[in-house]
Design an enzyme around this catalytic site. Sequence first.
Site, mmCIF file in Angstrom:
data_model
loop_
_atom_site.group_PDB
_atom_site.id
_atom_site.type_symbol
_atom_site.label_atom_id
_atom_site.label_comp_id
_atom_site.label_asym_id
_atom_site.label_seq_id
_atom_site.Cartn_x
_atom_site.Cartn_y
_atom_site.Cartn_z
ATOM 1 N N LYS A 1 0.615 -1.315 -0.294
ATOM 2 C CA LYS A 1 0.502 0.180 -0.235
ATOM 3 C C LYS A 1 0.886 1.350 -0.047
ATOM 4 O O LYS A 1 1.995 1.035 0.460
ATOM 5 C CB LYS A 1 -1.203 -0.294 1.096
ATOM 6 C CG LYS A 1 -2.272 -0.977 1.107
ATOM 7 C CD LYS A 1 -3.272 -0.872 0.392
ATOM 8 C CE LYS A 1 -3.962 -2.515 0.020
ATOM 9 N NZ LYS A 1 -4.149 -2.736 0.694
HETATM 10 C C1 LIG Z 1 -5.899 -4.289 0.725
HETATM 11 C C2 LIG Z 1 -7.224 -3.748 0.700
HETATM 12 C C3 LIG Z 1 -7.776 -4.418 1.858
HETATM 13 C C4 LIG Z 1 -7.367 -5.255 3.380
HETATM 14 O O1 LIG Z 1 -5.990 -4.271 3.948
HETATM 15 P P1 LIG Z 1 -5.491 -5.680 4.691
HETATM 16 O O2 LIG Z 1 -4.683 -4.561 5.350
HETATM 17 O O3 LIG Z 1 -4.878 -6.429 3.922
HETATM 18 O O4 LIG Z 1 -5.764 -6.167 5.432
HETATM 19 C C5 LIG Z 1 -8.887 -3.727 1.798
HETATM 20 N N1 LIG Z 1 -10.316 -3.298 0.961
HETATM 21 C C6 LIG Z 1 -8.857 -3.249 -0.405
HETATM 22 C C7 LIG Z 1 -9.853 -2.181 -1.148
HETATM 23 C C8 LIG Z 1 -7.367 -3.117 -0.402
HETATM 24 O O5 LIG Z 1 -6.962 -3.131 -1.412
#
Ligand SMILES: *Cc1c(COP(=O)(O)O)cnc(C)c1O
Length: 386
Positions: A178
């Site tokens: 991210k």
């Molecule tokens: C990565 C992601 C999540 C989940 O995030 P985590 O921190 O891995 O639990 C949820 N929604 C979207 C749109 C994502 O890209």
Amino acid sequence: MPFYRHALAGDAAASIAQVLESPFLTTGPRAAEVEKQICQFFDVAFAKLTSSWTQGAVATLLALDIGPGDEVIVPAMTFVATSNVVKQVGATPVFVDVDPDTLLIDIALTRAAVTSRTKAVIPVHLYGQMVDIPALREAVGPDVAIIEDAAHCFEGMRNGRRPGQDGDVAIFSFYATKNVTCGEGGAIITNNARLARTLVQTTLHGMSAGAAKRFEGGRYNHWDVARLGIKANLPDLLAVLLGPQITKVEERRRERQAIAERYTDRLAQTPLEIPRIDNASVSAYHLFPIFVPGGKRDLALQILSEREVGATVNYRSVTELTLYKNDPMINQQSFPHSTIWGEGTLTLPLFPGLTAAEQDLVCDVVVDEIVPLLSTNGGATKRGVI
Ligand SMILES: *Cc1c(COP(=O)(O)O)cnc(C)c1O
């Protein structure tokens, strides 16, 4: 070329070493500092760091008393976590299709999907572009909670408003790929003081006092559990990685935007499609997805992989995944835009530090090797007629 290369800001090793010297390996003063920084960045009253978006979302649904018998509206085009968390608390995810140009949740369809059981909607700020939250609020009314999935959108804005400012709550992910990351992590922000108090409990077993509070005043303080919670806190060891990245977030957003604009220019005269970014939006440019028409997506992925260009798929429609596809309550015909996009999309590398030479290489593979495969059948290359 990798799909993603992280760029932790500041001296990460030294900050972790400092935490190792301190008494708090788990959640403590360093997490509290970052929560303050997040409150300032988003101009909201409350922020809670979590071990992931997913755990933060489950804790939020629990805090909103959402469970069996309740419906939560989610877009079909998203990462599967968005709908899985609804199932995890025993509620029912109700899918709606997305706008074919932006791939964001269709607000008119959302309005039509609201029933007397609807407790919440989870709009996803997909690829970094915010959903129009005031318009969504107008569509769902005052009694449906708006839980923003801001996993792709830490730094994005719409009409000058940021995530968490107009919804009831927004949730971020600091997962490894991210825009802001500490490997695994997340955050919940809200302006709702009551929800904030409940979240303190639902993110920590339901306990009325966290580890630091239990020993406040130099003595042991009893705690109680009045409602069910999960374990969702983020340790200081990881929290220290976030502060320096948040400070640099706008600088990095511009870098991402410049990379996205170069891709857009290079791919402009090809049959490849790119999601529209509205004039009102400042995108976080988390991902750069393209649509490969003519049923050639998997071939394109194969070519990219042979040329050692990291590419992924974000995403196949959630309604096409076996767990959901086999659900008799989900009408497969209702999500044409999400389904078609999911069958044709792939994502190109986009991260700060991607050099112009690296990006040229990606574009050369796409333009010289993939595009020629698409132009043979003319009109049939358009999305919707795959
Ligand atoms: C990565 C992601 C999540 C989940 O995030 P985590 O921190 O891995 O639990 C949820 N929604 C979207 C749109 C994502 O890209």
